[in-house]
Design a protein around this motif. Structure first.
Motif, PDB file in Angstrom:
ATOM      1  N   THR A  88       0.867  -1.361   0.053  1.00  0.00           N
ATOM      2  CA  THR A  88      -0.012   0.028   0.134  1.00  0.00           C
ATOM      3  C   THR A  88       0.844   1.282   0.097  1.00  0.00           C
ATOM      4  N   SER A  89       2.301   1.072   0.307  1.00  0.00           N
ATOM      5  CA  SER A  89       2.929   2.390   0.364  1.00  0.00           C
ATOM      6  C   SER A  89       4.283   1.692   0.252  1.00  0.00           C
ATOM      7  N   VAL A  90       5.568   2.416   0.254  1.00  0.00           N
ATOM      8  CA  VAL A  90       6.965   2.145   0.409  1.00  0.00           C
ATOM      9  C   VAL A  90       7.348   2.219   1.360  1.00  0.00           C
ATOM     10  N   GLY A  91       8.455   1.378   1.726  1.00  0.00           N
ATOM     11  CA  GLY A  91       9.245   1.232   2.989  1.00  0.00           C
ATOM     12  C   GLY A  91       9.497  -0.121   3.445  1.00  0.00           C
ATOM     13  N   HIS A  92       9.965  -0.200   4.674  1.00  0.00           N
ATOM     14  CA  HIS A  92      10.435  -1.399   5.249  1.00  0.00           C
ATOM     15  C   HIS A  92       9.539  -2.053   6.556  1.00  0.00           C
ATOM     16  N   THR A  93       9.400  -3.332   6.459  1.00  0.00           N
ATOM     17  CA  THR A  93       8.502  -3.799   7.425  1.00  0.00           C
ATOM     18  C   THR A  93       8.959  -5.330   7.708  1.00  0.00           C
TER      19      THR A  93
END
Length: 444
Positions: free
Chosen positions: A139-144
């Motif tokens: 749903t969006s960019v980033g790290h998880t």
């Protein structure tokens, strides 16, 4: 980098932040959500919001806990790392081996909300060696980190059921970042040789400050120790992953090769100092004191690590901090030496241009990665690495100003007749008594 240690039970969820412990620049925040810590949570976790380090979980604790809980099945993902582009979907297999006597519910926790929620999975009694296909939708960019929890907690081992997910704006930016990385790796690796060639061509090391060289070779020796031990020593890797269970090893093969090569290249220059003309240049008393302190403290850390008073991983952190300190001070003697001689003769501008290229591209890569993964904390949240990179670039610019502007065309030392010539070295900036030796040779 933050470490999140969370113990999940039917009614309690507790979070704890740890202090940074690695030099990772782009790694996401990590998480632990596993029922294995329920029985030892009270002794391992401080109150929420503190910055105290979490006591590492030993393999003995885990193995004992597993034996006591009678786990009959194991759950894990097919991979621990997954990358894809924003608003795309990715299939991921969850493998369950063994069987359960009772119904088990697998729940998925997503640390940072960049993925759509994953529905729970129910393991029915008697099912053996099942594979479940999950669909991850960004749903969006980033790290998880996606972590599996099981209910009831004493049936299924989910200690290895986690996956690090990175979602980027563009795959092309990832490739571009890799290209930038290899360019600055090459520039930094080659940057040692213009000075080596200049020394060989002139058959002289006059103009190369011995304090700079001595600090440089010790710094790269310590950097090599850090990289080699953390990359190849299994026991130290175990200590690292006990502290950062969902982390990745911050040292890669190219880091090992670069540090070893840098130490080798500096060793060649040290050998040149022994066989080529050097006048009466010598290492200053200040530099000798610093190097002696580094050696002494390193020996102390080796002794206390051998006695198990601290872990070997702590020793590696110590040598990495010493390397950072050396990087901060190593340019100062050479810069002042050039200023005092009013010349850069004998000091190769080639290594500065290549070092500037590598440093600039290194900082640029940090911004590319930060934008592509919306991970600006990797830059501004880790000011040490960013600050050191910027610091090196600033010194390179200063050296270029000295060479091309301030002392352009000056082949030798313009002596200040009112200033007596020093007769002995006492500080980082006073370690060459014959200050006009820079006039020998004009190859820069």
């Amino acid at each position: 980098m933050q470490q999140w240690f969370t113990v999940v039970s039917s009614s309690v969820a507790q979070e704890h932040h740890t202090s940074p412990g690695t030099m990772e620049s782009t790694s996401p925040a990590r998480s632990i959500y596993t029922q294995h810590f329920l029985l030892i949570a009270a002794s391992l976790l401080a109150s929420p919001g503190t910055s105290e380090a979490v006591t590492p979980v030993s393999s003995l604790h885990i193995s004992t806990l597993l034996r006591e809980s009678n786990l009959t099945s194991t759950c894990k993902f097919e991979t621990h790392d997954l990358k894809f582009v924003d608003y795309q979907t990715k299939n991921l297999s969850l493998l369950v081996t063994g069987n359960n006597e009772k119904e088990v519910t697998l729940m998925f926790h997503i640390e940072v909300d960049i993925l759509k929620q994953i529905p729970n999975i129910t393991l029915n009694p008697g099912e053996k060696n099942e594979s479940y296909s999950l669909v991850l939708e960004a749903t969006s960019v980033g790290h998880t980190v996606v972590v599996v929890n099981a209910s009831p907690v004493n049936m299924t081992d989910v200690s290895d059921a986690f996956v690090r997910v990175s979602v980027s704006h563009s795959e092309d930016l990832d490739y571009f970042s890799d290209v930038v990385g290899w360019i600055y790796f090459t520039a930094w690796s080659v940057s040692f040789y213009p000075q080596t060639y200049s020394n060989w061509r002139r058959k002289s090391v006059i103009g190369l400050h011995f304090d700079y060289l001595s600090l440089n070779i010790v710094g790269f020796f310590l950097y090599s120790v850090f990289n080699v031990c953390l990359y190849w020593t299994a026991a130290i890797q175990d200590q690292y992953f006990h502290r950062h269970p969902f982390g990745v090893n911050p040292v890669q093969l190219n880091d090992v090769l670069f540090s070893l090569h840098a130490f080798f290249a500096c060793s060649i220059q040290v050998f040149q100092c022994c066989v080529y003309e050097r006048g009466d240049q010598q290492i200053s008393k200040t530099a000798k004191t610093i190097l002696a302190a580094v050696i002494l403290l390193s020996l102390v850390m080796v002794i206390v690590s051998s006695a198990a008073a601290v872990q070997w991983l702590d020793f590696l952190y110590f040598v990495s901090y010493v390397k950072l300190f050396i990087t901060l001070i190593k340019y100062i003697p050479q810069a002042y030496y050039n200023y005092r001689r009013k010349s850069t003769s004998g000091w190769s501008i080639g290594n500065i241009l290549l070092d500037f290229t590598g440093g600039t591209l290194s900082v640029a890569q940090m911004f590319i990665i930060a934008y592509n993964y919306n991970d600006w904390g990797s830059i501004f949240g880790d000011p040490t690495k960013f600050g050191l990179g910027l610091f090196s670039v600033i010194f390179d610019i200063f050296f270029m100003i000295q060479h091309y502007v301030l002392y352009r065309g000056n082949e030798g030392y313009q002596r200040d007749l009112n200033s007596p010539q020093p007769t002995h070295s006492s500080s980082l900036t006073e370690s060459v008594s014959s200050v006009d030796y820079g006039a020998i040779g004009n190859i820069h």
